[in-house]
Design a protein around this motif. Structure first.
Motif, PDB file in Angstrom:
ATOM      1  N   VAL A  37       0.842  -1.200   0.000  1.00 14.91           N
ATOM      2  CA  VAL A  37       0.000   0.000   0.000  1.00 14.91           C
ATOM      3  C   VAL A  37       0.876   1.249   0.000  1.00 14.91           C
ATOM      4  N   ARG A  38       1.943   1.235   0.823  1.00 14.30           N
ATOM      5  CA  ARG A  38       2.883   2.356   0.858  1.00 14.30           C
ATOM      6  C   ARG A  38       3.553   2.555  -0.493  1.00 14.30           C
ATOM      7  N   TRP A  39       3.966   1.450  -1.125  1.00 12.70           N
ATOM      8  CA  TRP A  39       4.642   1.531  -2.423  1.00 12.70           C
ATOM      9  C   TRP A  39       3.717   2.083  -3.498  1.00 12.70           C
ATOM     10  N   LEU A  40       2.447   1.756  -3.419  1.00 16.05           N
ATOM     11  CA  LEU A  40       1.504   2.266  -4.406  1.00 16.05           C
ATOM     12  C   LEU A  40       1.386   3.784  -4.306  1.00 16.05           C
ATOM     13  N   LYS A  41       1.514   4.300  -3.092  1.00 15.90           N
ATOM     14  CA  LYS A  41       1.467   5.745  -2.897  1.00 15.90           C
ATOM     15  C   LYS A  41       2.777   6.404  -3.302  1.00 15.90           C
ATOM     16  N   ARG A  42       3.882   5.728  -2.960  1.00 12.91           N
ATOM     17  CA  ARG A  42       5.212   6.294  -3.224  1.00 12.91           C
ATOM     18  C   ARG A  42       6.223   5.159  -3.333  1.00 12.91           C
ATOM     19  N   PRO A  43       6.620   4.791  -4.570  1.00 13.34           N
ATOM     20  CA  PRO A  43       7.542   3.658  -4.740  1.00 13.34           C
ATOM     21  C   PRO A  43       8.943   3.900  -4.176  1.00 13.34           C
ATOM     22  N   GLU A  44       9.398   5.147  -4.180  1.00  9.71           N
ATOM     23  CA  GLU A  44      10.741   5.440  -3.690  1.00  9.71           C
ATOM     24  C   GLU A  44      10.738   5.506  -2.164  1.00  9.71           C
ATOM     25  N   PRO A  45      11.772   4.977  -1.532  1.00 13.64           N
ATOM     26  CA  PRO A  45      11.842   5.068  -0.075  1.00 13.64           C
ATOM     27  C   PRO A  45      12.099   6.505   0.366  1.00 13.64           C
ATOM     28  N   LYS A  46      11.678   6.828   1.574  1.00 11.50           N
ATOM     29  CA  LYS A  46      11.904   8.162   2.109  1.00 11.50           C
ATOM     30  C   LYS A  46      13.391   8.339   2.400  1.00 11.50           C
ATOM     31  N   ASN A  47      13.854   9.555   2.211  1.00 10.64           N
ATOM     32  CA  ASN A  47      15.233   9.853   2.564  1.00 10.64           C
ATOM     33  C   ASN A  47      15.319  10.052   4.071  1.00 10.64           C
ATOM     34  N   SER A  48      16.242   9.380   4.678  1.00  6.99           N
ATOM     35  CA  SER A  48      16.404   9.551   6.119  1.00  6.99           C
ATOM     36  C   SER A  48      17.360  10.702   6.381  1.00  6.99           C
ATOM     37  N   THR A  49      17.133  11.378   7.482  1.00  2.00           N
ATOM     38  CA  THR A  49      18.000  12.483   7.839  1.00  2.00           C
ATOM     39  C   THR A  49      19.021  11.989   8.850  1.00  2.00           C
ATOM     40  N   PRO A  50      20.276  12.332   8.668  1.00  2.00           N
ATOM     41  CA  PRO A  50      21.283  11.883   9.628  1.00  2.00           C
ATOM     42  C   PRO A  50      21.079  12.572  10.968  1.00  2.00           C
ATOM     43  N   ARG A  51      21.224  11.804  12.026  1.00  2.00           N
ATOM     44  CA  ARG A  51      21.059  12.354  13.363  1.00  2.00           C
ATOM     45  C   ARG A  51      22.428  12.681  13.949  1.00  2.00           C
ATOM     46  N   LYS A  52      22.445  13.664  14.805  1.00  2.00           N
ATOM     47  CA  LYS A  52      23.666  14.013  15.511  1.00  2.00           C
ATOM     48  C   LYS A  52      23.851  12.988  16.617  1.00  2.00           C
ATOM     49  N   ARG A  53      24.853  12.172  16.516  1.00  2.00           N
ATOM     50  CA  ARG A  53      25.041  11.065  17.447  1.00  2.00           C
ATOM     51  C   ARG A  53      25.906  11.426  18.650  1.00  2.00           C
ATOM     52  N   LYS A  54      26.824  12.346  18.469  1.00  2.00           N
ATOM     53  CA  LYS A  54      27.730  12.649  19.556  1.00  2.00           C
ATOM     54  C   LYS A  54      27.514  14.069  20.051  1.00  2.00           C
ATOM     55  N   LEU A  55      27.783  14.242  21.299  1.00  2.00           N
ATOM     56  CA  LEU A  55      27.617  15.526  21.938  1.00  2.00           C
ATOM     57  C   LEU A  55      28.999  16.081  22.245  1.00  2.00           C
ATOM     58  N   ASP A  56      29.215  17.326  21.948  1.00  2.00           N
ATOM     59  CA  ASP A  56      30.496  17.962  22.254  1.00  2.00           C
ATOM     60  C   ASP A  56      30.560  18.186  23.759  1.00  2.00           C
ATOM     61  N   LYS A  57      31.404  17.420  24.419  1.00  2.00           N
ATOM     62  CA  LYS A  57      31.466  17.478  25.887  1.00  2.00           C
ATOM     63  C   LYS A  57      32.036  18.800  26.382  1.00  2.00           C
ATOM     64  N   ASN A  58      32.911  19.409  25.606  1.00  2.00           N
ATOM     65  CA  ASN A  58      33.443  20.716  26.009  1.00  2.00           C
ATOM     66  C   ASN A  58      32.340  21.771  25.984  1.00  2.00           C
ATOM     67  N   ALA A  59      31.506  21.718  24.954  1.00  2.00           N
ATOM     68  CA  ALA A  59      30.392  22.658  24.861  1.00  2.00           C
ATOM     69  C   ALA A  59      29.396  22.404  25.991  1.00  2.00           C
ATOM     70  N   LEU A  60      29.196  21.135  26.342  1.00  2.00           N
ATOM     71  CA  LEU A  60      28.298  20.810  27.458  1.00  2.00           C
ATOM     72  C   LEU A  60      28.871  21.338  28.767  1.00  2.00           C
ATOM     73  N   ALA A  61      30.175  21.211  28.950  1.00  2.00           N
ATOM     74  CA  ALA A  61      30.811  21.720  30.171  1.00  2.00           C
ATOM     75  C   ALA A  61      30.640  23.230  30.275  1.00  2.00           C
ATOM     76  N   LYS A  62      30.800  23.940  29.162  1.00  2.00           N
ATOM     77  CA  LYS A  62      30.603  25.393  29.163  1.00  2.00           C
ATOM     78  C   LYS A  62      29.159  25.747  29.473  1.00  2.00           C
ATOM     79  N   ASP A  63      28.233  24.950  28.941  1.00  2.00           N
ATOM     80  CA  ASP A  63      26.813  25.185  29.194  1.00  2.00           C
ATOM     81  C   ASP A  63      26.493  24.979  30.667  1.00  2.00           C
ATOM     82  N   VAL A  64      27.105  23.978  31.282  1.00  2.00           N
ATOM     83  CA  VAL A  64      26.880  23.713  32.709  1.00  2.00           C
ATOM     84  C   VAL A  64      27.428  24.860  33.543  1.00  2.00           C
ATOM     85  N   GLU A  65      28.594  25.402  33.146  1.00  2.00           N
ATOM     86  CA  GLU A  65      29.163  26.549  33.876  1.00  2.00           C
ATOM     87  C   GLU A  65      28.278  27.783  33.718  1.00  2.00           C
TER      88      GLU A  65
END
Length: 94
Positions: A37-65
């Motif tokens: 049913v999904r393919w009948l509506k749209r045969p091409e798969p949706k493009n996934s968006t890359p997620r930010k996996r890592k957090l900048d710990k230095n920036a987090l430390a500055k934010d905590v300060e």
């Protein structure tokens, strides 16, 4: 598991050429009815968006300060991540 676009188009064309129902087509190709049913509506798969996996710990430390009394939710919104991504590094600092 993602099916190729060629396979999806083949399934759709066979369904149209043979006049099959969604159920018959799904059974013939051993795929799920919802997928077809999904393919009948749209045969091409949706493009996934890359997620930010890592957090900048230095920036987090500055934010905590800068904001020592901020909630994890507020920090997560500032960094564009979920609360768990903020909480795990904070636990390791204790």
């Amino acid at each position: 598991m993602s099916y190729t676009i060629d396979f999806r188009r083949k399934v759709i064309s066979v369904r149209k050429a043979e006049g099959l129902t969604i159920r018959e087509t799904a059974k013939q190709f051993r795929i799920g009815k919802a997928s077809l049913v999904r393919w009948l509506k749209r045969p091409e798969p949706k493009n996934s968006t890359p997620r930010k996996r890592k957090l900048d710990k230095n920036a987090l430390a500055k934010d905590v300060e800068q904001y020592p009394d901020a909630y994890q939710k507020e920090r997560a919104e500032r960094f564009g991540v979920c609360k768990k991504t903020i909480g795990n590094p904070l636990k390791s600092w204790d």
